[in-house]
Design a protein around this motif. Sequence first.
Motif, mmCIF file in Angstrom:
data_model
loop_
_atom_site.group_PDB
_atom_site.id
_atom_site.type_symbol
_atom_site.label_atom_id
_atom_site.label_comp_id
_atom_site.label_asym_id
_atom_site.label_seq_id
_atom_site.Cartn_x
_atom_site.Cartn_y
_atom_site.Cartn_z
ATOM 1 N N LEU A 57 0.858 -1.189 0.000
ATOM 2 C CA LEU A 57 0.000 0.000 0.000
ATOM 3 C C LEU A 57 0.890 1.233 0.000
ATOM 4 O O LEU A 57 1.682 1.432 0.930
ATOM 5 C CB LEU A 57 -0.905 0.011 1.237
ATOM 6 N N PRO B 112 -14.404 6.107 -7.183
ATOM 7 C CA PRO B 112 -13.727 4.891 -7.637
ATOM 8 C C PRO B 112 -14.081 4.541 -9.073
ATOM 9 O O PRO B 112 -15.140 4.920 -9.582
ATOM 10 C CB PRO B 112 -14.242 3.821 -6.668
ATOM 11 N N ARG C 203 -9.734 -2.985 -8.212
ATOM 12 C CA ARG C 203 -9.600 -3.463 -6.837
ATOM 13 C C ARG C 203 -10.128 -2.415 -5.863
ATOM 14 O O ARG C 203 -10.883 -2.747 -4.940
ATOM 15 C CB ARG C 203 -8.132 -3.781 -6.518
ATOM 16 N N TYR C 204 -9.708 -1.160 -6.054
ATOM 17 C CA TYR C 204 -10.212 -0.134 -5.153
ATOM 18 C C TYR C 204 -11.728 0.014 -5.294
ATOM 19 O O TYR C 204 -12.439 0.194 -4.303
ATOM 20 C CB TYR C 204 -9.531 1.219 -5.386
ATOM 21 N N SER D 284 -7.512 3.872 -10.475
ATOM 22 C CA SER D 284 -8.714 3.261 -9.903
ATOM 23 C C SER D 284 -9.563 4.224 -9.094
ATOM 24 O O SER D 284 -10.584 3.822 -8.528
ATOM 25 C CB SER D 284 -8.345 2.037 -9.062
ATOM 26 N N ALA E 111 -6.069 7.135 -6.982
ATOM 27 C CA ALA E 111 -5.673 5.768 -6.609
ATOM 28 C C ALA E 111 -5.155 5.066 -7.847
ATOM 29 O O ALA E 111 -5.641 5.300 -8.959
ATOM 30 C CB ALA E 111 -6.843 5.000 -5.999
ATOM 31 N N GLU F 59 -3.423 1.034 -9.093
ATOM 32 C CA GLU F 59 -3.224 -0.348 -8.681
ATOM 33 C C GLU F 59 -2.565 -1.125 -9.798
ATOM 34 O O GLU F 59 -2.554 -0.698 -10.954
ATOM 35 C CB GLU F 59 -4.547 -0.988 -8.292
ATOM 36 N N LEU G 82 -1.711 -1.445 -4.260
ATOM 37 C CA LEU G 82 -2.614 -0.298 -4.338
ATOM 38 C C LEU G 82 -1.889 0.943 -3.841
ATOM 39 O O LEU G 82 -1.144 0.888 -2.859
ATOM 40 C CB LEU G 82 -3.859 -0.555 -3.484
ATOM 41 N N VAL H 64 -2.809 5.088 -2.874
ATOM 42 C CA VAL H 64 -3.845 6.113 -2.717
ATOM 43 C C VAL H 64 -3.177 7.456 -2.462
ATOM 44 O O VAL H 64 -2.178 7.535 -1.743
ATOM 45 C CB VAL H 64 -4.845 5.776 -1.594
ATOM 46 N N VAL I 32 -9.035 0.813 2.936
ATOM 47 C CA VAL I 32 -7.860 0.357 2.180
ATOM 48 C C VAL I 32 -6.877 -0.378 3.083
ATOM 49 O O VAL I 32 -6.225 -1.336 2.651
ATOM 50 C CB VAL I 32 -7.166 1.523 1.427
#
Length: 229
Positions: A111, A149, A154-155, A183, A193, A195, A203, A205, A217
Amino acid sequence: MTQPLIGVTTYLEPAAWGVWKLPAALVPAAYPAMVHRCGGLAVLLPPDPDPGAARSVVARLDGLIVAGGADVEPVRYGAEPDARTGPPARDRDGWEVALIEAALDSGTPLLGICRGMQLLNVALGGTLVQHLDGHTGGPGVFGSHRVTPVPGTRYGSLAPAPVEVPTYHHQSVDRLAPPLTASAYADDGTVEAVELPGAGWVLGVQWHPEVSDDLTVTRGLLDAAAGRT
């Protein structure tokens, strides 16, 4: 079940406490607290003089958080520094790029937060906008804005509806690295975001979940890391 061990990057800064004024390895306490709130164990990772140690470090982790902080040095993405870009943190840049590469190679859940997302983009061949207005609340004050989003990401599966997020950054993704997918976006079109598609959990952010009550997250990271324990 064993609690996932999550590495959190730190930075080297002069600091003062009690009678001491010394160089210190720092990260806001909200980062390890965020890991603890999601059921993980946090270990702090100061820059190592030998970036080659990153693979040994990551091999001991179940997940990695690359924290926010100083601007990424523009030379890393082939740009001249803007007058508003902060001073370089070369030791940190080199160490965190090595950690990112080790996590990607080993499939360790990753992350990236704010600077961490930007560095992920740079490490994979992207570039940055060096100055962006309107994404802070003023010096030392978090702002807030909406992120939306992208469905099917994924997010997007973690947070299917727009959310208000705490934000503090003046740089952002310019050219998205070819392996990455955007994302989430802010209303002004800023990428919020990114990914890495595929089986691994990667991911980034642009906002600061560590100062939010929304642990979406971070729980996603911990769930992915728990699968490795």
